[in-house]
Design a protein around this motif. Structure first.
Motif, PDB file in Angstrom:
ATOM      1  N   LEU A 112      -8.965  -3.183   2.050  1.00  0.00           N
ATOM      2  CA  LEU A 112      -7.720  -3.774   1.542  1.00  0.00           C
ATOM      3  C   LEU A 112      -7.576  -5.212   2.016  1.00  0.00           C
ATOM      4  O   LEU A 112      -7.225  -6.102   1.219  1.00  0.00           O
ATOM      5  CB  LEU A 112      -6.522  -2.939   2.001  1.00  0.00           C
TER       6      LEU A 112
ATOM      7  N   HIS B  50      -1.756  -1.511  -3.767  1.00  0.00           N
ATOM      8  CA  HIS B  50      -2.909  -0.661  -3.474  1.00  0.00           C
ATOM      9  C   HIS B  50      -2.471   0.803  -3.560  1.00  0.00           C
ATOM     10  O   HIS B  50      -1.528   1.210  -2.879  1.00  0.00           O
ATOM     11  CB  HIS B  50      -3.482  -0.998  -2.104  1.00  0.00           C
TER      12      HIS B  50
ATOM     13  N   LEU C  76       0.860  -1.189   0.000  1.00  0.00           N
ATOM     14  CA  LEU C  76       0.000   0.000   0.000  1.00  0.00           C
ATOM     15  C   LEU C  76       0.886   1.225   0.000  1.00  0.00           C
ATOM     16  O   LEU C  76       1.783   1.343   0.848  1.00  0.00           O
ATOM     17  CB  LEU C  76      -0.907   0.022   1.230  1.00  0.00           C
TER      18      LEU C  76
ATOM     19  N   SER D 117      -7.045  -8.368  -0.440  1.00  0.00           N
ATOM     20  CA  SER D 117      -5.732  -9.000  -0.578  1.00  0.00           C
ATOM     21  C   SER D 117      -5.333  -9.894   0.578  1.00  0.00           C
ATOM     22  O   SER D 117      -4.294 -10.561   0.506  1.00  0.00           O
ATOM     23  CB  SER D 117      -4.655  -7.915  -0.770  1.00  0.00           C
TER      24      SER D 117
ATOM     25  N   THR E  44       0.318   5.222   0.282  1.00  0.00           N
ATOM     26  CA  THR E  44      -0.586   6.355   0.405  1.00  0.00           C
ATOM     27  C   THR E  44      -0.016   7.514  -0.419  1.00  0.00           C
ATOM     28  O   THR E  44       1.195   7.629  -0.598  1.00  0.00           O
ATOM     29  CB  THR E  44      -0.767   6.793   1.866  1.00  0.00           C
TER      30      THR E  44
ATOM     31  N   LEU F 283       4.128  -1.069   3.578  1.00  0.00           N
ATOM     32  CA  LEU F 283       3.363   0.164   3.729  1.00  0.00           C
ATOM     33  C   LEU F 283       4.288   1.343   3.487  1.00  0.00           C
ATOM     34  O   LEU F 283       5.311   1.482   4.158  1.00  0.00           O
ATOM     35  CB  LEU F 283       2.751   0.244   5.128  1.00  0.00           C
TER      36      LEU F 283
ATOM     37  N   HIS G  75      -4.710  -1.508  -7.305  1.00  0.00           N
ATOM     38  CA  HIS G  75      -6.025  -1.404  -6.678  1.00  0.00           C
ATOM     39  C   HIS G  75      -6.197   0.025  -6.165  1.00  0.00           C
ATOM     40  O   HIS G  75      -5.658   0.361  -5.097  1.00  0.00           O
ATOM     41  CB  HIS G  75      -6.154  -2.377  -5.496  1.00  0.00           C
TER      42      HIS G  75
ATOM     43  N   LEU H 284      -7.425   2.882  -4.003  1.00  0.00           N
ATOM     44  CA  LEU H 284      -8.012   2.824  -2.670  1.00  0.00           C
ATOM     45  C   LEU H 284      -8.162   4.240  -2.138  1.00  0.00           C
ATOM     46  O   LEU H 284      -7.171   4.891  -1.787  1.00  0.00           O
ATOM     47  CB  LEU H 284      -7.125   2.006  -1.725  1.00  0.00           C
TER      48      LEU H 284
ATOM     49  N   GLY I 248      -3.159   4.299  -2.738  1.00  0.00           N
ATOM     50  CA  GLY I 248      -3.923   5.176  -1.871  1.00  0.00           C
ATOM     51  C   GLY I 248      -4.028   6.570  -2.465  1.00  0.00           C
ATOM     52  O   GLY I 248      -3.036   7.134  -2.936  1.00  0.00           O
TER      53      GLY I 248
ATOM     54  N   LEU J 297      -1.154  -7.324   4.461  1.00  0.00           N
ATOM     55  CA  LEU J 297      -0.268  -6.273   3.949  1.00  0.00           C
ATOM     56  C   LEU J 297       1.153  -6.561   4.385  1.00  0.00           C
ATOM     57  O   LEU J 297       1.399  -6.930   5.538  1.00  0.00           O
ATOM     58  CB  LEU J 297      -0.713  -4.902   4.462  1.00  0.00           C
TER      59      LEU J 297
ATOM     60  N   CYS K 195       5.121   3.180  -6.564  1.00  0.00           N
ATOM     61  CA  CYS K 195       4.296   2.071  -7.058  1.00  0.00           C
ATOM     62  C   CYS K 195       4.935   1.424  -8.286  1.00  0.00           C
ATOM     63  O   CYS K 195       4.995   0.187  -8.394  1.00  0.00           O
ATOM     64  CB  CYS K 195       2.894   2.576  -7.411  1.00  0.00           C
TER      65      CYS K 195
END
Length: 255
Positions: free
Chosen positions: A78, A34, A9, A82, A11, A88, A59, A61, A36, A85, A22
């Motif tokens: 999440l 994910h 994930l 999935s 953010t 992060l 994904h 989110l 964010g 996690l 990412c």
């Protein structure tokens, strides 16, 4: 656990440093990412297509990190998608351009906004995912700033928020040990569109040109440089925790 089995994930993942992170995670084999975002829905959707070209599933989110309840809802979503996690990255951040001497321009509302996202937001997300990260031996990377240790940057509240985020990184490294590593990447000036939005393209470009002359490596960082450092901390350096890695081409050596 292989890279392909890990879930990430990021953010603030739809734009700037978050987006580059990412992409770099996908290049390194992470297959469930994910993205964010709070306002950049279109950018998140376009990133899904970019990640697909690299063999990863993105994904989108929606997550307002400053809202603890919204973070909890996003965490539930999440985990339902999935199952857990592993990585992060707290890259969501806000600021406002205010001269450091202009104390009257700093309002309670501005403190609430900047601390609520840059500091508390990072904590709420870490809190929401702490158990799954501990179960899976996860890794957290916070995106701090060179303004955490020097009186530079867009504003006094932003600088203070990043200084506090650095201490939060160290505190969480102890609180979540031994199963979760928590580190921070500390960028200097980054060519990511952030400064152009704050001061305008012309002023930003003039500042970039002047600052680049002071960087030992001869240029400013772009978002991909920071994404590479974040991915390295997240996926490797397995005995490092509570650490801050400055990624600014050596500029900090000349402040």
């Amino acid at each position: 656990m292989t890279a392909e089995e890990r879930v990430a994930l990021v953010t603030g993942g739809a734009t700037g440093i978050g987006r580059a992170t990412c992409v770099e995670l996908a290049r390194r084999g992470i297959r469930n990412i994910h993205i964010g975002y709070s306002r950049s829905a279109d950018a998140a959707e376009s990133l899904v297509a970019e990640l697909a070209e690299l063999g990863a599933t993105g994904h989108p989110l929606r997550i307002d990190v400053s809202d603890r309840d919204a973070v909890g809802q996003a965490a539930t979503q999440l985990l339902a998608t999935s199952g857990g996690l592993d990585i992060l990255v707290n890259s969501a951040g806000v600021t406002k351009k205010i001269d450091f001497t202009d104390l009257d321009a700093i309002t309670p509302e501005l403190w609430d906004e900047i601390l609520g996202t840059n500091l508390l937001g990072a904590f709420w997300v870490c809190q929401a995912f702490a158990e799954t990260l501990k179960e899976r031996g996860g890794s957290i990377v916070n995106v701090s700033s060179i303004s955490a240790t020097r009186v530079v940057g867009s504003s006094l509240p932003y600088s203070v928020s990043k200084a506090a985020l650095s201490q939060l990184t160290r505190a969480l490294a102890v609180a979540l040990a031994p199963t979760v590593r928590v580190n921070a990447v500390v960028p200097g000036t980054v060519l990511s569109g952030w400064h152009e939005r704050l001061v305008g393209t012309e002023a930003a470009q003039a500042g970039f040109e002047a600052e680049a002359r002071l960087v030992p490596m001869g240029r400013l960082a772009d978002a991909a440089d920071i994404g590479e450092a974040i991915a390295t901390l997240a996926l490797g350096m397995g005995f490092a925790t509570g650490q801050e890695i400055i990624v600014d081409g050596g500029k900090a050596l000349r402040y």
